[in-house]
Design an enzyme around this catalytic site. Structure first.
Site, PDB file in Angstrom:
ATOM      1  N   LYS A 188       6.648  26.440-144.815  1.00  0.00           N
ATOM      2  CA  LYS A 188       7.681  26.830-143.857  1.00  0.00           C
ATOM      3  C   LYS A 188       8.282  25.615-143.159  1.00  0.00           C
ATOM      4  CE  LYS A 188       5.470  31.287-143.016  1.00  0.00           C
ATOM      5  NZ  LYS A 188       4.756  32.144-142.045  1.00  0.00           N
ATOM      6  N   ASP A 219       4.435  23.684-123.288  1.00  0.00           N
ATOM      7  CA  ASP A 219       5.214  22.564-122.765  1.00  0.00           C
ATOM      8  C   ASP A 219       5.581  22.758-121.301  1.00  0.00           C
ATOM      9  OD1 ASP A 219       6.777  24.695-123.386  1.00  0.00           O
ATOM     10  OD2 ASP A 219       8.071  23.665-124.811  1.00  0.00           O
ATOM     11  N   ASP A 228       8.403  17.066-132.803  1.00  0.00           N
ATOM     12  CA  ASP A 228       8.149  18.068-133.825  1.00  0.00           C
ATOM     13  C   ASP A 228       8.411  17.465-135.197  1.00  0.00           C
ATOM     14  OD1 ASP A 228       7.460  19.924-131.949  1.00  0.00           O
ATOM     15  OD2 ASP A 228       9.444  20.873-131.877  1.00  0.00           O
ATOM     16  N   CYS A 244     -11.896 -19.919-118.085  1.00  0.00           N
ATOM     17  CA  CYS A 244     -10.458 -20.177-117.973  1.00  0.00           C
ATOM     18  C   CYS A 244      -9.601 -19.016-118.425  1.00  0.00           C
ATOM     19  CB  CYS A 244     -10.074 -21.422-118.767  1.00  0.00           C
ATOM     20  SG  CYS A 244     -10.267 -21.236-120.566  1.00  0.00           S
ATOM     21  N   ASP A 246      -2.334  20.884-138.862  1.00  0.00           N
ATOM     22  CA  ASP A 246      -3.185  21.962-138.361  1.00  0.00           C
ATOM     23  C   ASP A 246      -3.431  23.040-139.399  1.00  0.00           C
ATOM     24  OD1 ASP A 246      -4.622  22.247-135.997  1.00  0.00           O
ATOM     25  OD2 ASP A 246      -3.358  23.891-135.300  1.00  0.00           O
ATOM     26  N   CYS A 268     -23.364 -21.163-126.109  1.00  0.00           N
ATOM     27  CA  CYS A 268     -24.773 -21.013-125.719  1.00  0.00           C
ATOM     28  C   CYS A 268     -25.554 -20.334-126.823  1.00  0.00           C
ATOM     29  CB  CYS A 268     -24.875 -20.214-124.419  1.00  0.00           C
ATOM     30  SG  CYS A 268     -26.572 -19.976-123.854  1.00  0.00           S
TER      31      CYS A 268
END
Length: 1078
Positions: free
Chosen positions: A362, A778, A558, A44, A392, A60
């Site tokens: 930075k 980009d 960013d 169903c 990173d 089952c």
């Protein structure tokens, strides 16, 4: 899929076979069976429930075929009392009524402890106190559709040549049913469900389908249709309650979620007319310039004509993509009516948000924290938002700052949603200069706002303490609180790291509500591997998010761009989830808006002309280009798939011409395809009704698109890499993660897909994900999507969706422009150059013009520098680039200047750009062209030809800009030399020209007028640069003055000595006519 890491950091390396759960308690057993629930009944389609004992219902005992209790009891009572898969007779389960045949069972009747999931070995799910986990990635809509079959395909008693006699009652497809958003199953993969043969003589109800599944689904479908349709009430003249039965219509939730708003013809038609007139005037201008050289200054004339021709070509490439500008309007209320129905789970799509950062010294952690907080507080269902932060630089400072952010989010998120504040980045909310009590009626708002501000100030102090501590790195490297060495102490050699800070089943806010996921990711880095900077980090986020949450849509920002409009994701979903036009949209780009820029915007940091004029023009073609941030992607488009192809419309020849016209050409073709069509016609008719019912049931209009062909498993692995979990996720168009994979396996796969060697021998960076080969990944990524036939959308909400910080001093601004221009040069010199790449795909011609302009503009720096030098040369030599101007020439020049001004004025009118912003853009186009663009061209040629790489410093994103102190900071850079030199030589030329005119008398002022206008044009365009050099600084850096004066002096002296535009025979002596002897 719930996943828990015990609130600890996961690190490892697939290549070194390392997998470590740092400072983690022993993974305990399963605490709740709900973690393994979510299975769907294969009869169903309902979810298999949990028993009163807290266990998953299993019908089952042999194969555990997923069947809900309702279908189980019906099968035992009315059906053949056997499992549909293994045909084993169902045993009575505790709580179910006895049926005929149960008396024969003498064995155990109670299956209470038959499936004890708490003792399964290898399960890595845990729910310890304060732990973080990942919940299901998809809503109820996707969950129900990703489990397999929903409706059996019936033949309705019609014969089909492709179905055997014994199997002609029901056809059970493999994994993917029509309309569930799953790509065709690759060849070679096994299907979990097998066709169930049925005897045609028996009633279909005996098999548990006809009376339960089909009838219930039909009733449910009718109920949904009644909910979707409504009759419009019209107010009567008297009682106002008349019910007009003749005007039934679809409710507002079924109407389009957005619409185009073309620019009014009163604005756009004159604009187009001026463009055509300007082309005509340009033709007349060049006709005059080429046919009227200057005999005594042939070199100056030839040089100026070449530069002007280049400027004209550049203008054409920039102008014609703005031929069809449009605006768009979204309907957020219709989005809610369609996908957020009262009393039902939200059907809005899941969204994974990517935040990228590198160096916390930075890119201040406080700025990143504000961006993350604005994401976590977004106005969107919390169970459908996952935030992934890519570090990173593997900095422990970023890790610790994100940990503090997750703790502060428990207080900040409920405060934002309770009082509906904007923006939801605390730094910008508390510092905005406006009446914060406007539209606020809650009596506790002032008190709670004051408390929240104090909490945020304490949060800032903790972040600042972390930053101060990180300024001095210990000799042995950083260690975590439990003494474990930080895995990222060596930035260039460290394992991959994953930390789940917040999750659906983990830490909740102070009011007990769920929070969106927050995941820290630092990809593995090893010496000898190419990591591809930001593009590589974004591709790592694509893979790890696909393993953990696999949302169908991605938002990348960013670290310094926070969500300024909490409904920004909903704005994008109005385009992405629109049933009529959303299937071909690859991304929705938002304009960039900035804080902390001075009122005059001296260096055109806002870039208003580009975002409000150029991008609107592109939106009327194939869509705007991708600008690197503030963009919502369709995950399937990033995987390199082609856009859905529309079916070709049938030929209308027979409707337009007599039948005998198409008999000859169509007779042979009809005979050839007749046999094949007859074989499949009945089967298609049989399944067509089922597919139509499924489509209507899901609330999606049928679109005439062609399904993608199946892809083999081998090809998928070559394309996406050797991760079976990730490869399987790429086939799920609507997202979602499988429920059958353990937490430990998911964590290992997540570490695997961010390993440094995962992309080897795959198409990552070539055809999949962010494209490599340029520092401006980009532009290249958006260009590849458009070449695959996708289109993009430009969305400008009334309240800006995102805001960020921009460099406001001239040095940082020029370095930023240098990076963009270098990326364009790299694309121009690569195989992906739009001049010769992508033909035969889906890229439109005017869209190609725009991409060509985006990679060609740095080359304009050469003719621009030369052209800006010509006024000084003309003033110093007394020559000019045009001969004596006639009346005809005067008319052409005046017409050209008027057309240029009219084009700019009309653009400002339909784009809504103020004249000062337009003029600042013109000025900085010259400043950047003679400095950053020229250096980018040189460095790009060196990088491609000689292999010399260039390193760039990340633009400073912090600082106190209350008094715009950073605006007047002047940092030494070689980019400042060319514009300073041009300023000096043009000022010297003006002084020399005026002095010469004073000495020679009144008649020399006439020829001087044109040269002075030429030089003043250059000085006016470089004026912001001159103002930046002499702003609030006590003095200009000595090195800049020395180099500029030296170069200007050398050029002036060499010119006076050489002067190639003067005859070699010496000066021409003429008799003046005066008798000097008298």
């Amino acid at each position: 899929m719930a996943m828990n890491t015990g609130g600890r950091l996961v690190a490892g390396s697939h290549n070194r076979n390392e997998f470590v759960l740092i400072n983690a308690d022993e993974i305990g057993r399963i605490k709740s069976v709900h973690e393994l629930s979510g299975q769907t009944c294969q009869i169903c389609g309902d979810e298999v429930e949990i028993t009163i004992d807290g266990e998953l219902f299993v019908a089952c005992n042999e194969c555990a075929f997923p069947v809900c209790r309702t279908c189980y009891e019906y099968e035992r009572k009315e059906g053949n009392q056997a499992c549909p898969q293994c045909k084993t007779r169902y045993k009575r389960i505790k709580g179910s009524p006895r049926v005929e045949g149960d008396e024969d069972e003498d064995d155990i009747d109670d299956l209470e402890h038959e499936f004890d999931y708490e003792n399964i070995e290898g399960s890595a799910f845990s729910h310890s106190a304060g732990a973080s986990s990942l919940g299901p990635a998809t809503g109820s809509r996707n969950d129900s559709s990703s489990q397999g079959l929903e409706i059996p395909l019936l033949t309705y008693g019609e014969e089909d040549a492709q179905i055997l006699y014994n199997d002609n009652a029901i056809i059970v497809p493999s994994l993917a049913s029509h309309g569930n958003g799953i790509h065709p199953t690759p060849p070679g993969t096994s299907a979990p469900l097998h066709p169930r043969p049925m005897v045609p003589q028996k009633d279909i109800a005996l098999y548990g389908y006809g009376s339960v599944a089909w009838k219930d689904r039909m009733e449910d479908w009718k109920k949904r249709q009644n909910d979707k349709l409504q009759v419009v009430k019209h107010e009567g003249n008297n009682d106002g309650g008349d019910f007009d039965q003749d005007l039934p219509m679809m409710d507002e939730g079924r109407q389009p979620l957005s619409r185009k708003l073309p620019i009014r013809s009163s604005k756009i038609n004159p604009y187009r007319l001026i463009i055509m007139l300007r082309l005509v005037v340009l033709g007349l201008f060049f006709h005059y310039r080429i046919l009227h050289p200057v005999p005594n200054a042939y070199g100056l004339w030839m040089t100026s004509v070449i530069c002007e021709i280049w400027f004209a070509v550049s203008w054409i490439l920039d102008q014609f993509p703005k031929w069809y500008p449009i605006e768009r309007e979204t309907y957020l209320d219709r989005l809610s009516l369609r996908y957020e129905k009262e009393g039902k789970p939200s059907e809005l799509a899941d969204v994974d948000v990517f935040v990228s950062t590198v160096d916390p010294m930075k890119e201040p952690p406080l700025i990143t924290a504000n961006t993350v907080l604005s994401i976590l507080a977004v106005d969107y269902p919390v169970d459908k938002v996952s935030c992934y932060v890519s570090d990173d630089g593997a900095a422990m400072l970023t890790f610790e700052a994100l940990s503090e952010t997750s703790e502060f989010a428990r207080k900040w998120v409920p405060f934002c949603k309770k009082f509906n504040i904007e923006p939801r980045a605390p730094e910008w909310y508390f510092c905005q200069k406006m009446d914060y009590l406007k539209n606020k009626v809650h009596p506790a708002f002032v008190r709670e706002r004051r408390e929240m501000k104090r909490e945020y100030e304490e949060f800032k102090v903790r972040i600042n303490r972390l930053v101060a501590t990180a300024e001095k790195v210990p000799e042995d490297g950083w260690t975590m609180q439990d003494g474990t060495p930080w895995p990222g102490n060596n930035v260039r050699d460290h394992p991959g790291m994953i930390q789940v800070f917040l999750g659906h089943d983990g830490v909740r806010d102070i009011e007990g509500n769920e929070l969106p996921r927050l995941v820290y990711v630092s990809r593995e880095k090893r010496p000898g591997f190419e990591h591809h900077k930001k593009a590589g980090a974004m591709n790592a986020l694509i893979r790890v998010s696909a393993v953990l949450s696999n949302a169908p849509y991605l938002l990348n920002v960013d670290c310094d761009h926070y969500i300024n409009n909490s409904k920004a994701i909903r704005e994008a979903m109005c385009f992405m989830m629109d049933p009529t036009s959303g299937k071909k949209v690859c991304y929705v780009q938002f304009p960039q808006r900035f804080d902390g820029i001075d009122r005059h915007d001296r260096y055109s940091n806002r870039n208003v002309v580009f975002f409000d004029i150029n991008m609107k023009g592109l939106d009327g073609l194939q869509g705007p280009i991708y600008v690197g941030t503030g963009c919502v992607f369709r995950r399937q488009a990033l995987y390199g798939f082609d856009a859905p192809a529309k079916k070709k419309k049938p030929s209308k020849t027979c409707n337009c011409w007599p039948k005998w016209c198409c008999l000859c050409c169509g007779l042979r073709k009809n005979r050839r395809g007749k046999t094949k069509k007859d074989k499949k016609s009945k089967h298609r008719e049989a399944s067509k009704q089922i597919h139509a019912l499924e489509t209507i049931e899901e609330g999606i209009e049928e679109t005439s698109t062609v399904a993608r062909p199946p892809i083999s498993q081998e090809k998928l692995e070559k394309k996406f890499g050797q991760s079976p979990v990730f490869v399987a996720s790429t086939l799920l168009e609507n997202g979602g993660v499988p429920n059958a994979i353990s937490s430990t396996s998911l964590l290992k796969e997540a570490v695997h897909v961010i390993s440094c060697g995962y992309e080897d021998k795959s198409e990552w960076g070539k055809e999949v994900g962010w494209i490599y080969g340029s520092v401006t990944e980009d532009i290249l990524t958006g260009f590849k999507m458009h070449c695959h036939g996708w289109r993009s959308v430009y969305c400008i909400p009334k309240r800006p969706a995102f805001k960020g910080s921009a460099p406001i001093n001239v040095s940082d601004r020029l370095h930023q422009v240098l990076r963009w221009a270098l990326g364009s040069v790299e694309i121009f010199l690569s195989k992906h150059c739009p001049i010769w790449y992508g033909y035969g795909g889906g890229l439109k011609w005017l869209e190609r013009f725009s991409y060509i302009n985006s990679v060609v503009y740095p080359w304009t720096s050469i003719p621009l520098i030369v052209y800006c030098t010509l006024p000084a040369i003309c003033l110093l030599t007394g020559k000019f680039i045009v001969p004596e101007i006639s009346n005809y020439a005067s008319m052409i020049f005046i017409a050209l200047f008027i057309s240029i001004a009219a084009t700019g004025i009309l653009e400002m009118q339909w784009g809504g750009v103020p004249i000062d912003d337009w003029w600042r853009n013109e000025q900085f186009w010259v400043i950047g062209g003679v400095s950053a663009h020229f250096f980018a061209l040189l460095q790009g040629l060196l990088k491609v030809i000689a292999g010399v790489s260039t390193n760039f410093t990340v633009t400073s994103k912090g600082g106190d800009d209350g008094d715009f102190a950073e605006l007047y900071i002047l940092k030494w850079t070689s980019l400042l030399v060319p514009p300073t030199t041009l300023l000096i030589i043009n000022i010297i030329g003006v002084v020399v020209g005026v002095a010469d005119a004073i000495n020679n008398g009144y008649e020399s002022w006439g020829p001087l007028f044109g040269r002075l206008l030429f030089a003043i044009w250059v000085i006016l365009h470089l004026y912001p640069f001159l103002k930046g050099l002499s702003g609030k600084q006590d003095k200009v850096p000595t090195v800049i003055v020395i180099w500029s004066i030296l170069l200007a002096s050398i050029i002036t002296l060499v010119w006076v000595r050489v002067n190639p535009f003067v005859s070699r025979d010496g000066p021409v002596l003429e008799i003046c006519g005066l008798n000097c002897d008298d």
